[in-house]
Design a protein around this motif. Structure first.
Motif, PDB file in Angstrom:
ATOM      1  N   HIS A   1      -3.242   7.705   3.149  1.00 24.52           N
ATOM      2  CA  HIS A   1      -2.534   7.900   4.472  1.00 24.52           C
ATOM      3  C   HIS A   1      -1.098   8.010   4.154  1.00 24.52           C
ATOM      4  CE1 HIS A   1      -6.303   6.685   6.175  1.00 24.52           C
ATOM      5  NE2 HIS A   1      -6.475   5.976   5.221  1.00 24.52           N
ATOM      6  N   GLY A   2      -0.582   8.406   5.084  1.00 31.06           N
ATOM      7  CA  GLY A   2       1.233   8.473   5.316  1.00 31.06           C
ATOM      8  C   GLY A   2       1.887   9.698   4.556  1.00 31.06           C
ATOM      9  N   ARG A   3       2.816   9.212   3.984  1.00 27.07           N
ATOM     10  CA  ARG A   3       3.482  10.094   3.097  1.00 27.07           C
ATOM     11  C   ARG A   3       2.963  10.701   1.838  1.00 27.07           C
ATOM     12  NH1 ARG A   3       9.840   7.605   2.622  1.00 27.07           N
ATOM     13  NH2 ARG A   3       9.641   9.310   1.075  1.00 27.07           N
ATOM     14  N   THR A   4       3.382  11.919   1.684  1.00 24.79           N
ATOM     15  CA  THR A   4       2.732  12.681   0.465  1.00 24.79           C
ATOM     16  C   THR A   4       3.627  12.818  -0.739  1.00 24.79           C
ATOM     17  OG1 THR A   4       2.755  14.639   1.405  1.00 24.79           O
ATOM     18  CG2 THR A   4       0.753  13.335   1.582  1.00 24.79           C
ATOM     19  N   ASP A   5       4.997  12.976  -0.441  1.00 25.14           N
ATOM     20  CA  ASP A   5       6.246  13.129  -1.435  1.00 25.14           C
ATOM     21  C   ASP A   5       6.219  12.060  -2.460  1.00 25.14           C
ATOM     22  OD1 ASP A   5       6.936  11.558   1.036  1.00 25.14           O
ATOM     23  OD2 ASP A   5       8.770  11.036  -0.289  1.00 25.14           O
ATOM     24  N   PRO A   6       6.554  12.611  -3.610  1.00 26.65           N
ATOM     25  CA  PRO A   6       6.570  11.967  -4.822  1.00 26.65           C
ATOM     26  C   PRO A   6       7.490  10.636  -4.740  1.00 26.65           C
ATOM     27  CG  PRO A   6       6.692  14.172  -5.457  1.00 26.65           C
ATOM     28  CD  PRO A   6       7.062  14.062  -3.822  1.00 26.65           C
ATOM     29  N   GLU A   7       8.475  10.820  -4.074  1.00 25.88           N
ATOM     30  CA  GLU A   7       9.348   9.629  -3.848  1.00 25.88           C
ATOM     31  C   GLU A   7       8.994   8.450  -3.045  1.00 25.88           C
ATOM     32  OE1 GLU A   7      10.131  12.548  -3.220  1.00 25.88           O
ATOM     33  OE2 GLU A   7      11.117  13.382  -4.994  1.00 25.88           O
ATOM     34  N   ALA A   8       7.747   8.495  -2.477  1.00 24.60           N
ATOM     35  CA  ALA A   8       7.423   7.482  -1.507  1.00 24.60           C
ATOM     36  C   ALA A   8       6.844   6.322  -2.202  1.00 24.60           C
ATOM     37  CB  ALA A   8       6.300   8.067  -0.255  1.00 24.60           C
ATOM     38  N   ALA A   9       7.194   5.065  -1.768  1.00 24.05           N
ATOM     39  CA  ALA A   9       6.575   4.088  -2.434  1.00 24.05           C
ATOM     40  C   ALA A   9       4.968   3.754  -1.704  1.00 24.05           C
ATOM     41  CB  ALA A   9       7.316   2.666  -2.020  1.00 24.05           C
ATOM     42  N   THR A  10       4.142   3.249  -2.602  1.00 23.63           N
ATOM     43  CA  THR A  10       2.822   3.225  -2.207  1.00 23.63           C
ATOM     44  C   THR A  10       2.535   1.681  -1.782  1.00 23.63           C
ATOM     45  OG1 THR A  10       1.981   5.017  -3.794  1.00 23.63           O
ATOM     46  CG2 THR A  10       0.386   3.240  -3.020  1.00 23.63           C
ATOM     47  N   ILE A  11       1.826   1.357  -0.813  1.00 24.46           N
ATOM     48  CA  ILE A  11       1.228   0.175  -0.603  1.00 24.46           C
ATOM     49  C   ILE A  11      -0.327   0.168  -0.588  1.00 24.46           C
ATOM     50  CG2 ILE A  11       1.339   0.503   1.940  1.00 24.46           C
ATOM     51  CD1 ILE A  11       1.973  -2.313   2.228  1.00 24.46           C
ATOM     52  N   LEU A  12      -0.916  -0.661  -1.156  1.00 20.53           N
ATOM     53  CA  LEU A  12      -2.461  -0.850  -1.222  1.00 20.53           C
ATOM     54  C   LEU A  12      -2.763  -1.879  -0.186  1.00 20.53           C
ATOM     55  CD1 LEU A  12      -4.155  -0.158  -4.534  1.00 20.53           C
ATOM     56  CD2 LEU A  12      -5.103  -1.743  -2.683  1.00 20.53           C
ATOM     57  N   LEU A  13      -3.674  -1.563   0.631  1.00 22.43           N
ATOM     58  CA  LEU A  13      -4.247  -2.681   1.524  1.00 22.43           C
ATOM     59  C   LEU A  13      -5.701  -3.011   1.112  1.00 22.43           C
ATOM     60  CD1 LEU A  13      -3.040  -0.866   4.809  1.00 22.43           C
ATOM     61  CD2 LEU A  13      -1.742  -2.243   3.157  1.00 22.43           C
ATOM     62  N   SER A  14      -6.061  -4.413   1.225  1.00 20.22           N
ATOM     63  CA  SER A  14      -7.182  -5.086   0.891  1.00 20.22           C
ATOM     64  C   SER A  14      -7.830  -5.876   1.876  1.00 20.22           C
ATOM     65  CB  SER A  14      -6.940  -5.706  -0.494  1.00 20.22           C
ATOM     66  OG  SER A  14      -8.334  -6.280  -0.883  1.00 20.22           O
ATOM     67  N   SER A  15      -8.737  -5.675   2.308  1.00 26.03           N
ATOM     68  CA  SER A  15      -9.234  -6.353   3.661  1.00 26.03           C
ATOM     69  C   SER A  15     -10.034  -7.726   3.151  1.00 26.03           C
ATOM     70  CB  SER A  15     -10.296  -5.676   4.271  1.00 26.03           C
ATOM     71  OG  SER A  15     -11.306  -5.043   3.634  1.00 26.03           O
ATOM     72  N   GLY A  16     -10.581  -8.287   4.069  1.00 29.05           N
ATOM     73  CA  GLY A  16     -11.239  -9.760   3.539  1.00 29.05           C
ATOM     74  C   GLY A  16     -12.792  -9.562   3.510  1.00 29.05           C
TER      75      GLY A  16
ATOM     76  N   ASP B   1       5.490   6.400   8.291  1.00 28.71           N
ATOM     77  CA  ASP B   1       6.625   7.041   8.056  1.00 28.71           C
ATOM     78  C   ASP B   1       7.315   6.579   6.673  1.00 28.71           C
ATOM     79  OD1 ASP B   1       6.284   8.666  10.322  1.00 28.71           O
ATOM     80  OD2 ASP B   1       7.668   7.198  11.614  1.00 28.71           O
ATOM     81  N   HIS B   2       6.896   5.474   6.274  1.00 28.25           N
ATOM     82  CA  HIS B   2       7.836   4.617   5.228  1.00 28.25           C
ATOM     83  C   HIS B   2       6.897   4.877   3.830  1.00 28.25           C
ATOM     84  CE1 HIS B   2      10.383   3.153   8.356  1.00 28.25           C
ATOM     85  NE2 HIS B   2       9.385   3.097   8.891  1.00 28.25           N
ATOM     86  N   PHE B   3       5.848   4.882   3.790  1.00 23.97           N
ATOM     87  CA  PHE B   3       4.974   4.738   2.521  1.00 23.97           C
ATOM     88  C   PHE B   3       3.812   5.695   2.425  1.00 23.97           C
ATOM     89  CE2 PHE B   3       6.423   0.495   4.034  1.00 23.97           C
ATOM     90  CZ  PHE B   3       7.294   0.186   2.925  1.00 23.97           C
ATOM     91  N   ARG B   4       3.286   5.869   1.179  1.00 27.88           N
ATOM     92  CA  ARG B   4       2.090   6.318   1.106  1.00 27.88           C
ATOM     93  C   ARG B   4       1.127   5.124   0.978  1.00 27.88           C
ATOM     94  NH1 ARG B   4       0.034   9.075  -4.522  1.00 27.88           N
ATOM     95  NH2 ARG B   4       1.235   7.211  -5.473  1.00 27.88           N
ATOM     96  N   ILE B   5       0.192   5.099   1.878  1.00 24.25           N
ATOM     97  CA  ILE B   5      -0.631   4.081   2.218  1.00 24.25           C
ATOM     98  C   ILE B   5      -2.183   4.167   1.567  1.00 24.25           C
ATOM     99  CG2 ILE B   5      -1.934   2.530   3.943  1.00 24.25           C
ATOM    100  CD1 ILE B   5       0.210   4.286   5.785  1.00 24.25           C
ATOM    101  N   VAL B   6      -2.832   3.247   0.799  1.00 23.33           N
ATOM    102  CA  VAL B   6      -4.111   3.218   0.083  1.00 23.33           C
ATOM    103  C   VAL B   6      -4.864   2.344   0.825  1.00 23.33           C
ATOM    104  CG1 VAL B   6      -5.188   3.238  -1.949  1.00 23.33           C
ATOM    105  CG2 VAL B   6      -3.063   4.302  -2.052  1.00 23.33           C
ATOM    106  N   THR B   7      -5.725   2.710   1.339  1.00 24.02           N
ATOM    107  CA  THR B   7      -7.039   1.574   1.830  1.00 24.02           C
ATOM    108  C   THR B   7      -8.331   1.921   1.210  1.00 24.02           C
ATOM    109  OG1 THR B   7      -7.839   3.268   3.583  1.00 24.02           O
ATOM    110  CG2 THR B   7      -6.248   1.472   4.366  1.00 24.02           C
ATOM    111  N   TYR B   8      -9.246   0.846   0.946  1.00 27.65           N
ATOM    112  CA  TYR B   8     -10.452   1.148   0.259  1.00 27.65           C
ATOM    113  C   TYR B   8     -11.636   0.215   0.739  1.00 27.65           C
ATOM    114  CZ  TYR B   8      -9.534  -3.330  -2.420  1.00 27.65           C
ATOM    115  OH  TYR B   8      -9.488  -4.655  -2.742  1.00 27.65           O
ATOM    116  N   ASP B   9     -12.824   0.711   0.455  1.00 27.70           N
ATOM    117  CA  ASP B   9     -13.929  -0.187   0.703  1.00 27.70           C
ATOM    118  C   ASP B   9     -14.181  -1.247  -0.629  1.00 27.70           C
ATOM    119  OD1 ASP B   9     -14.079   0.971   3.212  1.00 27.70           O
ATOM    120  OD2 ASP B   9     -15.653   1.940   2.895  1.00 27.70           O
ATOM    121  N   HIS B  10     -14.346  -2.377  -0.298  1.00 24.95           N
ATOM    122  CA  HIS B  10     -14.623  -3.301  -1.478  1.00 24.95           C
ATOM    123  C   HIS B  10     -15.916  -2.861  -2.143  1.00 24.95           C
ATOM    124  CE1 HIS B  10     -11.660  -6.576  -0.521  1.00 24.95           C
ATOM    125  NE2 HIS B  10     -11.246  -5.579  -0.278  1.00 24.95           N
ATOM    126  N   ARG B  11     -16.221  -3.110  -3.349  1.00 21.67           N
ATOM    127  CA  ARG B  11     -17.462  -2.920  -4.038  1.00 21.67           C
ATOM    128  C   ARG B  11     -18.497  -3.766  -3.264  1.00 21.67           C
ATOM    129  NH1 ARG B  11     -18.313  -0.444  -8.497  1.00 21.67           N
ATOM    130  NH2 ARG B  11     -16.251  -0.714  -9.264  1.00 21.67           N
TER     131      ARG B  11
END
Length: 263
Positions: free
Chosen positions: A7-22, A39-49
């Motif tokens: 989600h979020g930014r797609t430009d190469p300069e964007a920092a990435t934040i990876l989110l991990s739930s409980g 507006d600030h980051f490329r955001i990565v969410t995922y479903d745990h194994r």
């Protein structure tokens, strides 16, 4: 393969934040944070194994480190050389594991109601949840879950949401074996004596009214990590990013964007 979304930014300069739930393991847990971060980051969410659209079985061996390996798989697929990481409870343990094993991968680390070693009180709570699952079944286990996540006043005001969540939780239950293995992994996790080895900047965020994890576990993290900020809130309970999203998101951005003064 791990199911993840960007989600979020797609430009190469964007920092990435990876989110991990409980324990629930769903990437949708972070819905209240997506707009604030976009507006600030490329955001990565995922479903745990073992959960959600990733599915499959949680490994019988490997514990939290095996779950951290799944994150490393995602980072490799996205060609990430470094990223911010935010973890809630079990997700925070995954972040701590990565910070110990691959410290150069993580820029800033956010831990929400997490721990370096499980508290006996949390063990009592998990004993009750396991007993419900074993003796009363999936519906009872799912229906009890909000009691460990949310403040009573918040639950009173969100009955329709809780009813929808109950129905979804039963329909998409990750399976008893997966739940038990995930609980066993978080209970076995113990890096208490190694906290001083972690040099990444860390925001440790906790709530005093968390029924599941005593806030003293977060105080322990903040006292022992090399670079940490402790944000201790009075209200919000275990899932504070859901119950108090505006306050949570503001504090989060202050940590991730320390030079920004616009919020």
């Amino acid at each position: 393969m791990m199911h993840f979304e960007v989600h979020g930014r797609t430009d190469p300069e964007a920092a990435t934040i990876l989110l991990s739930s409980g324990l629930g393991g769903s990437g949708t847990y972070w819905t209240p944070q997506i707009d604030a971060l976009s507006d600030h980051f490329r955001i990565v969410t995922y479903d745990h194994r073992g959960t959600g659209r990733t599915g499959g079985e949680v490994p019988a061996e490997g514990g939290i480190s095996a779950m951290a390996d799944d994150v490393l798989e995602i980072a490799s697929a996205l060609n990430l050389e470094t990223f911010h990481f935010m973890g809630h409870a079990l997700g925070g343990l995954i972040g701590l594991d990565i910070a110990l094993r691959k410290p150069d991968l993580i820029d800033r680390l956010v831990l929400i109601n997490a721990w370096s070693k499980a508290d006996p009180h949390s063990g009592r709570c998990f004993d009750v949840r396991i007993e419900l699952l074993e003796k009363s079944g999936v519906e009872a286990f799912v229906k009890a879950q909000p009691l460990f996540l949310y403040p009573a006043a918040w639950m009173s005001e969100h009955q329709e949401r809780l009813a929808r969540d109950d129905a979804h939780g039963v329909a998409h239950f990750q399976g008893k074996a997966n739940v038990l293995r995930r609980i066993a992994a978080l209970r076995a996790f113990d890096i208490d004596s190694r906290l001083g080895e972690i040099g990444n900047p860390v925001l440790v965020l906790a709530t005093k009214d968390d029924l599941l994890v005593p806030y003293t576990r977060s105080q322990r993290l903040a006292d022992s990590l090399q670079q940490s900020e402790l944000c201790l809130l009075d209200f919000g309970a275990h899932a504070v990013n859901i119950t108090e999203p505006e306050l949570f998101n503001t504090r989060l951005l202050q940590f991730l964007l320390p030079s920004t003064q616009t919020f």
